[in-house]
Design a protein around this motif. Structure first.
Motif, mmCIF file in Angstrom:
data_model
loop_
_atom_site.group_PDB
_atom_site.id
_atom_site.type_symbol
_atom_site.label_atom_id
_atom_site.label_comp_id
_atom_site.label_asym_id
_atom_site.label_seq_id
_atom_site.Cartn_x
_atom_site.Cartn_y
_atom_site.Cartn_z
ATOM 1 N N THR A 181 0.781 -1.196 -0.077
ATOM 2 C CA THR A 181 0.041 0.158 0.121
ATOM 3 C C THR A 181 0.817 1.409 -0.073
ATOM 4 O O THR A 181 0.410 2.245 -0.730
ATOM 5 C CB THR A 181 -0.843 -0.041 1.039
ATOM 6 N N VAL A 182 1.970 1.349 0.585
ATOM 7 C CA VAL A 182 2.670 2.487 0.563
ATOM 8 C C VAL A 182 3.433 2.794 -0.542
ATOM 9 O O VAL A 182 3.376 4.143 -0.945
ATOM 10 C CB VAL A 182 4.090 1.957 1.579
ATOM 11 N N GLY A 183 3.337 1.991 -1.639
ATOM 12 C CA GLY A 183 3.631 2.312 -3.136
ATOM 13 C C GLY A 183 2.648 3.059 -3.694
ATOM 14 O O GLY A 183 2.705 3.993 -4.267
ATOM 15 N N LEU A 184 1.344 2.664 -3.348
ATOM 16 C CA LEU A 184 -0.031 3.400 -4.027
ATOM 17 C C LEU A 184 -0.086 4.808 -3.585
ATOM 18 O O LEU A 184 -0.333 5.492 -4.316
ATOM 19 C CB LEU A 184 -1.086 2.536 -3.945
ATOM 20 N N SER A 249 4.867 7.369 3.549
ATOM 21 C CA SER A 249 4.477 7.422 2.337
ATOM 22 C C SER A 249 4.689 8.672 1.495
ATOM 23 O O SER A 249 5.093 8.812 0.629
ATOM 24 C CB SER A 249 3.119 6.773 2.242
ATOM 25 N N ILE A 250 4.345 9.644 2.404
ATOM 26 C CA ILE A 250 4.406 11.122 1.761
ATOM 27 C C ILE A 250 5.729 11.564 1.801
ATOM 28 O O ILE A 250 6.052 11.979 0.748
ATOM 29 C CB ILE A 250 3.916 12.116 2.600
ATOM 30 N N ILE A 251 6.435 11.060 2.435
ATOM 31 C CA ILE A 251 8.103 11.277 2.342
ATOM 32 C C ILE A 251 8.575 10.822 0.891
ATOM 33 O O ILE A 251 9.160 11.473 0.024
ATOM 34 C CB ILE A 251 8.955 10.971 3.292
ATOM 35 N N LEU A 252 8.304 9.599 0.852
ATOM 36 C CA LEU A 252 8.718 8.957 -0.500
ATOM 37 C C LEU A 252 8.153 9.555 -1.757
ATOM 38 O O LEU A 252 8.585 9.531 -2.760
ATOM 39 C CB LEU A 252 8.324 7.510 -0.512
ATOM 40 N N GLY A 253 6.652 9.936 -1.500
ATOM 41 C CA GLY A 253 6.349 10.707 -2.818
ATOM 42 C C GLY A 253 6.727 12.099 -3.138
ATOM 43 O O GLY A 253 7.018 12.304 -4.166
ATOM 44 N N MET A 314 9.086 2.651 -4.565
ATOM 45 C CA MET A 314 8.713 3.068 -3.584
ATOM 46 C C MET A 314 8.515 2.071 -2.342
ATOM 47 O O MET A 314 8.969 2.166 -1.276
ATOM 48 C CB MET A 314 7.156 3.648 -3.661
ATOM 49 N N ILE A 315 8.146 0.577 -2.828
ATOM 50 C CA ILE A 315 8.278 -0.391 -2.020
ATOM 51 C C ILE A 315 9.618 -0.683 -1.525
ATOM 52 O O ILE A 315 9.871 -0.788 -0.359
ATOM 53 C CB ILE A 315 8.000 -1.441 -2.720
ATOM 54 N N LEU A 316 10.779 -0.463 -2.139
ATOM 55 C CA LEU A 316 11.993 -0.692 -1.996
ATOM 56 C C LEU A 316 12.755 0.475 -1.127
ATOM 57 O O LEU A 316 13.366 0.208 -0.120
ATOM 58 C CB LEU A 316 12.973 -0.667 -3.160
ATOM 59 N N VAL A 364 7.717 -9.087 -6.215
ATOM 60 C CA VAL A 364 6.844 -8.139 -6.571
ATOM 61 C C VAL A 364 7.434 -7.055 -7.225
ATOM 62 O O VAL A 364 6.893 -6.418 -8.125
ATOM 63 C CB VAL A 364 6.211 -7.589 -5.222
ATOM 64 N N VAL A 365 8.623 -6.674 -6.943
ATOM 65 C CA VAL A 365 9.423 -5.553 -7.772
ATOM 66 C C VAL A 365 9.567 -6.290 -9.117
ATOM 67 O O VAL A 365 9.410 -5.211 -10.277
ATOM 68 C CB VAL A 365 10.682 -5.385 -7.055
#
Length: 384
Positions: A181-184, A249-253, A314-316, A364-365
């Motif tokens: 979910t963090v990737g989405l 999640s926001i930091i990665l985005g 994002m997942i990584l 998944v990656v």
């Protein structure tokens, strides 16, 4: 249809004044764009298989608690570092159904490791649709029903247990809810910022373009991993797992949008000179409508392919931060948190199943990369 003496054909059907003369004679030859893309994507075997795998994975996320035989942090103090168990159907040639053999463990004080002995004389059937630990089905429905549970006096560790006696298989299922979910969420934040700033810079140009470009260059010049570490370390340690999850999640985005913004800007610089864009402007269309209705649709294929290729990053990123202890923290469960518990190389050498959380990350990656390649080839109008 009849044939005239001169070889021409004439339609015998009566004249219909309401008939649409501009309609195609063969509607089956007028396929919409999405159907053409699907036909091409269907021929990309790796992309199709990867897409189906990811679809099933995301559909299973809301019911992960039902599939898992244990809850995420349920401990079995008597079964530390239990090796993976197999589920059997036949015992001495007799069909019994899904069952496991009970095991007993003891500490090996000579080699300093746990040893388990299997009692193959006592098959114990698994309990189906049984009551177990409480969880939330679909994220908000309290439930304690599991697909299968261990029989009384036995365990069912499909992929073994960790140093605290927690089921690795169950924790991987629960961890997928956060790690996938963090990737989405991250890609949503990244796309909103990237498309917004990139479209403004590419469409208006001038000082606006100069300011946004300088901001993009500053962000891209900063080393990525130290910046992740600095921003993650700034998150208060007393925040709950859910708050930390959304902040990560926001930091990665936020750190991922400059690359997309530059791609959108470069595309808009070329598209804004097209005749249909000039015609829309001359007819009084405002910049927002021109960008939304005329420019973005012509760039959508690239955006879709970029999204599928950015989600693995994002997942990584979340996995790396959690592995270093600066991302999600216990009691939250993610694949990075599970790898953080398996940092001891000596333990991995003795109990190799504790490193199993690496496998879903790799799979998944790779699946996202294959899906992105398939979509990019299918959406390319110049590829035969």
């Amino acid at each position: 249809m009849s044939t005239l003496p001169d070889g021409h054909y004439i339609d015998d059907a009566p004249y219909d004044p309401d008939e649409n003369l501009s309609a195609l004679d063969r509607k089956d030859m007028d396929a919409p764009a999405w159907l053409l893309v699907w036909r091409r994507f269907r021929r990309h075997r790796l992309g199709l298989i990867a897409g189906l795998f990811l679809l099933v994975s995301y559909l299973l996320l809301p019911v992960a608690g039902f599939i898992a035989p244990y809850t995420a942090n349920e401990r079995s103090a008597e079964y530390l570092y239990h090796p993976p168990q197999a589920i059997h159907l036949f015992h001495e040639g007799t069909l019994i159904g899904p069952f496991v053999y009970p095991t007993t463990g003891q500490a090996d004080l000579v080699n300093f490791r746990w040893q388990y002995e299997t009692d193959t004389d006592r098959p114990m059937r698994l309990q189906m649709f049984c009551e177990g630990g409480a969880y939330k089905l679909l994220g908000f429905i309290p439930s304690d029903t599991h697909l299968f549970c261990a029989p009384e006096g036995a365990t069912v560790f499909l992929w073994g247990s960790d140093r605290l006696g927690r089921d690795v298989f169950s924790r991987i299922l629960y961890g997928a809810q956060l790690s996938l979910t963090v990737g989405l969420i991250g890609i949503t934040v990244s796309f909103v910022l990237g498309i917004f700033f990139g479209s403004i810079a590419g469409y208006f140009g001038g000082k606006t373009d100069w300011i946004i470009n300088r901001a993009i260059e500053i962000l891209r010049s900063l080393p990525e991993l130290p910046l992740w570490l600095a921003l993650s370390a700034a998150v208060p340690s007393n925040w709950g797992p859910v708050a930390v999850f959304f902040i990560i999640s926001i930091i990665l985005g936020i750190l991922d949008w400059p690359g997309l913004a530059r791609a959108v800007r470069s595309k808009f610089l070329s598209l804004r000179e097209e005749e249909y864009v000039r015609a829309a402007e001359m007819m009084g269309a405002k910049p927002g409508r021109v960008i939304r209705r005329h420019l973005l649709p012509n760039f959508m294929s690239h955006l879709i392919a970029s999204a599928t290729l950015s989600i693995p990053a994002m997942i990584l990123g979340e996995t790396a931060l959690s592995f270093l202890g600066l991302g999600l923290r216990a009691p939250a469960v993610s694949w990075g948190v599970m790898l953080n518990d398996a940092q001891n190389l000596a333990s991995i050498e003795i109990y190799p199943w504790t490193a199993i959380p690496m496998l879903p990350i790799i799979i998944v990656v790779l699946a996202f990369n294959f899906l992105g390649d398939g979509l990019r080839d299918s959406l390319d109008p110049y590829k035969s």
